[in-house]
Write a protein that holds these residues in place. Structure first.
Motif, PDB file in Angstrom:
ATOM      1  N   CYS A  89      -5.679  -4.973  11.253  1.00 40.83           N
ATOM      2  CA  CYS A  89      -6.845  -4.680  11.895  1.00 40.83           C
ATOM      3  C   CYS A  89      -7.659  -5.896  12.425  1.00 40.83           C
ATOM      4  N   SER A  90      -7.194  -7.138  11.926  1.00 41.09           N
ATOM      5  CA  SER A  90      -7.636  -8.374  12.552  1.00 41.09           C
ATOM      6  C   SER A  90      -6.676  -8.880  13.490  1.00 41.09           C
ATOM      7  N   SER A  91      -7.261  -9.131  14.878  1.00 46.06           N
ATOM      8  CA  SER A  91      -6.210  -9.451  15.734  1.00 46.06           C
ATOM      9  C   SER A  91      -5.824 -10.934  15.760  1.00 46.06           C
ATOM     10  N   LEU A  92      -6.439 -11.600  14.860  1.00 42.40           N
ATOM     11  CA  LEU A  92      -5.957 -13.107  14.490  1.00 42.40           C
ATOM     12  C   LEU A  92      -5.115 -13.112  13.246  1.00 42.40           C
ATOM     13  N   GLY A  93      -5.068 -12.346  12.585  1.00 46.00           N
ATOM     14  CA  GLY A  93      -4.196 -12.269  11.410  1.00 46.00           C
ATOM     15  C   GLY A  93      -2.503 -12.337  11.248  1.00 46.00           C
ATOM     16  N   ILE A  94      -1.997 -12.873  10.218  1.00 45.91           N
ATOM     17  CA  ILE A  94      -0.538 -12.716  10.030  1.00 45.91           C
ATOM     18  C   ILE A  94      -0.480 -12.653   8.684  1.00 45.91           C
ATOM     19  N   ARG A  95       0.388 -11.700   8.225  1.00 45.86           N
ATOM     20  CA  ARG A  95       0.550 -11.636   6.922  1.00 45.86           C
ATOM     21  C   ARG A  95       2.001 -11.934   6.599  1.00 45.86           C
ATOM     22  N   LEU A  96       2.356 -12.695   5.362  1.00 44.42           N
ATOM     23  CA  LEU A  96       3.673 -13.149   5.122  1.00 44.42           C
ATOM     24  C   LEU A  96       4.032 -12.659   3.615  1.00 44.42           C
ATOM     25  N   GLY A  97       5.219 -12.384   3.973  1.00 46.69           N
ATOM     26  CA  GLY A  97       6.006 -11.886   2.706  1.00 46.69           C
ATOM     27  C   GLY A  97       6.340 -12.742   1.413  1.00 46.69           C
ATOM     28  N   ARG A  98       7.296 -12.936   0.933  1.00 42.35           N
ATOM     29  CA  ARG A  98       7.616 -14.051  -0.106  1.00 42.35           C
ATOM     30  C   ARG A  98       8.176 -15.138   0.784  1.00 42.35           C
ATOM     31  N   THR A  99       7.154 -16.082   0.773  1.00 44.60           N
ATOM     32  CA  THR A  99       7.368 -17.246   1.537  1.00 44.60           C
ATOM     33  C   THR A  99       8.514 -18.352   1.317  1.00 44.60           C
ATOM     34  N   HIS A 100       8.877 -19.038   2.091  1.00 45.67           N
ATOM     35  CA  HIS A 100      10.022 -20.126   1.628  1.00 45.67           C
ATOM     36  C   HIS A 100       9.499 -21.390   1.441  1.00 45.67           C
ATOM     37  N   HIS A 101       8.077 -21.471   1.881  1.00 43.42           N
ATOM     38  CA  HIS A 101       7.375 -22.729   1.927  1.00 43.42           C
ATOM     39  C   HIS A 101       6.011 -22.743   1.030  1.00 43.42           C
ATOM     40  N   SER A 102       5.738 -23.975   0.593  1.00 43.23           N
ATOM     41  CA  SER A 102       4.218 -23.923  -0.050  1.00 43.23           C
ATOM     42  C   SER A 102       3.280 -24.101   1.467  1.00 43.23           C
ATOM     43  N   ILE A 103       1.959 -23.726   1.177  1.00 43.78           N
ATOM     44  CA  ILE A 103       1.136 -23.567   2.316  1.00 43.78           C
ATOM     45  C   ILE A 103       1.081 -24.957   3.025  1.00 43.78           C
ATOM     46  N   PRO A 104       1.045 -26.009   2.708  1.00 45.42           N
ATOM     47  CA  PRO A 104       1.095 -27.102   3.306  1.00 45.42           C
ATOM     48  C   PRO A 104       2.430 -27.473   4.456  1.00 45.42           C
ATOM     49  N   GLU A 105       3.601 -26.667   3.775  1.00 43.56           N
ATOM     50  CA  GLU A 105       4.622 -26.892   4.376  1.00 43.56           C
ATOM     51  C   GLU A 105       5.098 -25.958   5.365  1.00 43.56           C
ATOM     52  N   LEU A 106       4.073 -24.994   5.463  1.00 42.88           N
ATOM     53  CA  LEU A 106       4.490 -24.046   6.535  1.00 42.88           C
ATOM     54  C   LEU A 106       4.252 -24.694   7.997  1.00 42.88           C
ATOM     55  N   PRO A 107       5.043 -24.282   8.830  1.00 44.10           N
ATOM     56  CA  PRO A 107       4.948 -24.820  10.185  1.00 44.10           C
ATOM     57  C   PRO A 107       3.438 -24.684  10.822  1.00 44.10           C
ATOM     58  N   GLY A 108       2.822 -25.652  11.331  1.00 44.66           N
ATOM     59  CA  GLY A 108       1.512 -25.181  11.985  1.00 44.66           C
ATOM     60  C   GLY A 108       0.386 -25.661  11.274  1.00 44.66           C
TER      61      GLY A 108
END
Length: 456
Positions: A213-232
């Motif tokens: 629905c949101s043209s800006l959103g991205i949904r992640l499944g089980r992530t391999h990183h903590s949020i501060p470790e995510l690229p970007g």
């Protein structure tokens, strides 16, 4: 000494039962105080606390069947320990049953005393022996009690939801609320676009999926990183924000060069999106009554590359705090509410609220709307949003406001939303999302426009 992770989870539950703080706040403070640095342990503590609270009603129903005394008459600390142990037994496949029992007994010995260890051991082992024969209320005879016990919700909530939407849809909403919420990101267009961010995440072996629905959103499944470790993260490529919350700013529709008030700005989730829509030109005033939140908000704006935000600490429940702010082209009131639309993220709220909570929140919301309406420029926009699905906090608040403020009118929100989200608006022009219908948090959004005529 008891297992440190389980001991910390116990302290979280204990703290929550004796004050009004939120689970997220208590988790953060308790883990920090315990000096838990292992990411694995921090995740386990969070899973224990969230899961035990999510399923507390079902756990208590079972404990009443396998304990020699009613669960509400058990020592509160022992009750927390039994809930933690039983949650691990029933819902955590990776935890050996023996470990769940033994660590609970150790925790009881340390926190309460050796005299209760036999009781804790007996109750949990009784639950293990009888878990295949436990009974719940008959749905054909006691449908409300059945939903409340099996799906773990207070009876008063189930009664009101059944009255609003019937038994089947209430059960569906409860089941969806008991699912662990996904991690959803909102692309920061000041730094990149969604395709670029998804490519970076894929390169880091994440599994990003665009939100429907949101043209800006991205949904992640089980992530391999903590949020501060995510690229970007470091260069401000995104903010964490549920899809429903992302749609609030689409409805506000801020324009470059305007003066915007983000009332109750909190940590700046919507502030950052507003600045993005304004192409980082104009002026945003972010207000919150907690100065520490505004300190974190400014840190977040720097990460995002946003330079147009100033802040004020103010209690918007008081008219004297609103008038000095001046007037604005658009105001967003993301009002304090019960959070009944985000119970999947905040399961502690299920057991903290009562029906009285809703009426108290509605009084506050009406008051804040009234005070803020005076700061809207003629022809300007006032958007009211709450993460609640309850009528007292949404349509009833707006009906009351419009009755007493004929110089405002409700304007439809649909045309301002991405096409894929327009079906979520109703015939009254309100945006209403539900977790079981739309796969996003429960939100209510109303868009109000002030007339160009002078106020009487």
């Amino acid at each position: 000494m008891p297992d440190s992770a389980r001991h910390t989870a116990f302290l979280v539950l204990r703290h929550l039962s004796s004050n009004r703080h939120t689970l997220d706040t208590v988790l953060d403070k308790t883990i920090t105080a315990a000096k838990i640095t292992s990411r694995r342990d921090r995740h386990f503590i969070s899973a224990l606390a969230h899961g035990t609270l999510r399923w507390q009603g079902r756990l208590d129903w079972i404990l009443d069947q396998v304990s020699s005394r009613p669960v509400q008459k058990i020592n509160p600390d022992v009750r927390h320990i039994l809930r933690l142990g039983l949650f691990q037994i029933l819902f955590m496949d990776r935890v050996p049953v023996s470990a769940a029992v033994n660590t609970s007994v150790d925790l009881a010995r340390t926190r309460v005393g050796p005299k209760v260890t036999g009781f804790v051991n007996a109750v949990l082992r009784n639950a293990i022996r009888h878990q295949d024969t436990l009974s719940f209320p008959d749905p054909s005879r006691e449908p409300i009690a059945s939903i409340a016990a099996e799906l773990s919700f207070p009876v008063w909530m189930i009664k009101r939801w059944v009255a609003q939407m019937g038994y089947e849809e209430t059960a569906a909403m409860c089941r969806a609320t008991n699912e662990i919420a996904p991690l959803t990101l909102r692309t920061n267009l000041l730094q990149n676009n969604r395709q670029e961010l998804m490519a970076r995440l894929q390169a880091a072996k994440e599994n990003p999926v665009p939100t429907p629905c949101s043209s800006l959103g991205i949904r992640l499944g089980r992530t391999h990183h903590s949020i501060p470790e995510l690229p970007g993260f470091g260069d401000g490529a995104f903010q964490v924000q549920d899809e429903a919350a992302q749609l609030v700013t689409f409805i506000l529709d801020p324009q470059p060069g305007e003066k915007i008030l983000d009332a109750c700005a909190g940590l700046g989730g919507k502030t950052g999106h507003i600045a993005q829509k304004m192409k980082n030109t104009g002026k945003i005033t972010a207000v919150d009554f907690q100065s520490e939140k505004l300190t974190r908000l400014h840190r977040e704006m720097r990460r995002l590359g946003v330079t147009i935000v100033s802040s004020r600490t103010a209690d918007l429940n008081k008219p004297s705090a609103v008038s000095p702010l001046g007037s604005f082209d658009r105001i967003l009131l993301d009002a304090p509410c019960s959070g009944m639309g985000v119970l999947r993220r905040h399961p502690d709220a299920k057991w903290r609220h009562t029906a009285r909570t809703l009426s108290k929140m509605a009084e506050r919301q009406r008051r804040m709307l009234r005070y803020l309406s005076r700061s809207v420029e003629p022809g300007g926009i006032l958007v009211y949003a709450v993460c609640s699905t309850e009528p007292e906090e949404n349509k009833d608040v707006i009906d009351h406001f419009l009755h007493h403020h004929p110089n405002f009118k409700l304007t439809p929100a649909s045309s301002l939303l991405p096409k894929a989200a327009r079906h979520i608006t109703d015939s009254d022009g309100f945006f209403r999302s539900f977790v079981h219908r739309h796969g996003m948090d429960g939100f209510f959004i109303a868009r109000l426009q002030k007339s160009h005529a002078a106020e009487s």
